[in-house]
Design a protein around this motif. Sequence first.
Motif, short mmCIF file in Angstrom:
data_model
loop_
_atom_site.label_atom_id
_atom_site.label_comp_id
_atom_site.label_asym_id
_atom_site.label_seq_id
_atom_site.Cartn_x
_atom_site.Cartn_y
_atom_site.Cartn_z
N ARG A 1 55.40 32.38 52.28
CA ARG A 1 54.54 31.44 52.98
C ARG A 1 53.06 31.70 52.76
O ARG A 1 52.23 30.84 53.07
CB ARG A 1 54.85 31.46 54.48
CG ARG A 1 56.29 31.08 54.82
CD ARG A 1 56.53 31.12 56.32
NE ARG A 1 55.70 30.15 57.03
CZ ARG A 1 56.04 28.89 57.23
NH1 ARG A 1 57.19 28.43 56.77
NH2 ARG A 1 55.24 28.07 57.89
N ARG A 2 52.70 32.87 52.23
CA ARG A 2 51.28 33.22 52.13
C ARG A 2 50.92 33.68 50.72
O ARG A 2 50.12 34.58 50.51
CB ARG A 2 50.94 34.30 53.16
CG ARG A 2 51.23 33.86 54.60
CD ARG A 2 50.91 34.93 55.62
NE ARG A 2 49.49 35.17 55.74
CZ ARG A 2 48.66 34.45 56.48
NH1 ARG A 2 49.10 33.39 57.15
NH2 ARG A 2 47.38 34.75 56.56
N GLU B 1 58.46 26.32 50.11
CA GLU B 1 57.51 26.96 51.02
C GLU B 1 56.18 27.26 50.34
O GLU B 1 55.50 28.21 50.68
CB GLU B 1 58.12 28.23 51.60
CG GLU B 1 59.30 27.94 52.52
CD GLU B 1 59.78 29.17 53.27
OE1 GLU B 1 59.94 30.21 52.62
OE2 GLU B 1 59.97 29.08 54.49
N ASP C 1 51.70 28.10 54.55
CA ASP C 1 50.75 28.30 55.65
C ASP C 1 49.33 27.91 55.23
O ASP C 1 48.60 27.26 55.98
CB ASP C 1 50.76 29.76 56.10
CG ASP C 1 52.03 30.12 56.87
OD1 ASP C 1 52.81 29.20 57.18
OD2 ASP C 1 52.23 31.32 57.16
N ASN D 1 49.11 24.02 54.79
CA ASN D 1 48.94 23.30 56.06
C ASN D 1 47.49 23.39 56.54
O ASN D 1 46.95 22.42 57.09
CB ASN D 1 49.88 23.87 57.11
CG ASN D 1 51.34 23.55 56.82
OD1 ASN D 1 51.64 22.56 56.18
ND2 ASN D 1 52.24 24.40 57.29
#
Length: 275
Positions: free
Chosen positions: A21-22, A45, A104, A107
């Motif tokens: 996610r990062r 993701e 993340d 978003n």
Amino acid sequence: MRLKIPECWSTFRTLGDDPRRREIGCGFIHKRHPYGVELQVLFRERYGALLVLQGTGSYRDETGIEVPLTRPGDMIQRLPSRRHWTPVNAGDDWYECFVTLGVDFYNAIVTLGCIDPDRPVIHSYVNQSIVDEFDSLRHHLRSAPDTELTAILLQIQNLLLRLQHDNKNCNQDRQLAEACRLLADLPSQRIHMEDVAKKLGMGYESFRKWFRTNMGMPPGEYRIRRRIDTAKTRLMQGAPVKEVADELGYADAFTFSRQFHRVTGMTPTAFRRMH
């Protein structure tokens, strides 16, 4: 001017504890096949943005958006959880540079307005300075200590913002002209605004707001007025009102007359008498 494209390799780092996610990534890719390359992609993701440097292809996705020609200067967004295809035309030497971000970070930059997820293909621009910036970015990403990754993330954010908005007027004029052409074509046939939006590589709501901002009216109203322009021409040529209504696909002469009056302030019969 022919671009000087550096060696193709990629690098990926993680800012934080969750590598899925990062993630932050950057690189250059070369594709070539005598029969073309059709790549199906699904990022679950993470988000990717590639800039076409050389070669031609196309884009389509599972939502129905299609862009029949992608070319140098186009930025193609690989949106999280949206299955899409990016075929490369047969025999073309395709080069791209790209960045990837974990979901993340994606978003966050959507919230900040740095990218528009309703436009998976953005007609941007490319020059040697942009190529060199991507190359410098990936070298920095590969060798930077973890303490500098946040600064690199901000650099990517600014780069995406520039690619989407720099040279905006030129690209917007070209896209706006294409939108007007699509809306004016085939006045006798019923068209769906969602289909026009897809042909322009946009979601419907983004297309509707963008068109109204630039043209001062919704796309549906623009099409109505172009149909009425066609009707005026036929009426001035002496065509009967019912015949014009039939030619333009109206349900009946009454419906046509009512819309004609709303747009022009007079009935088709009165307009025909005046001309």
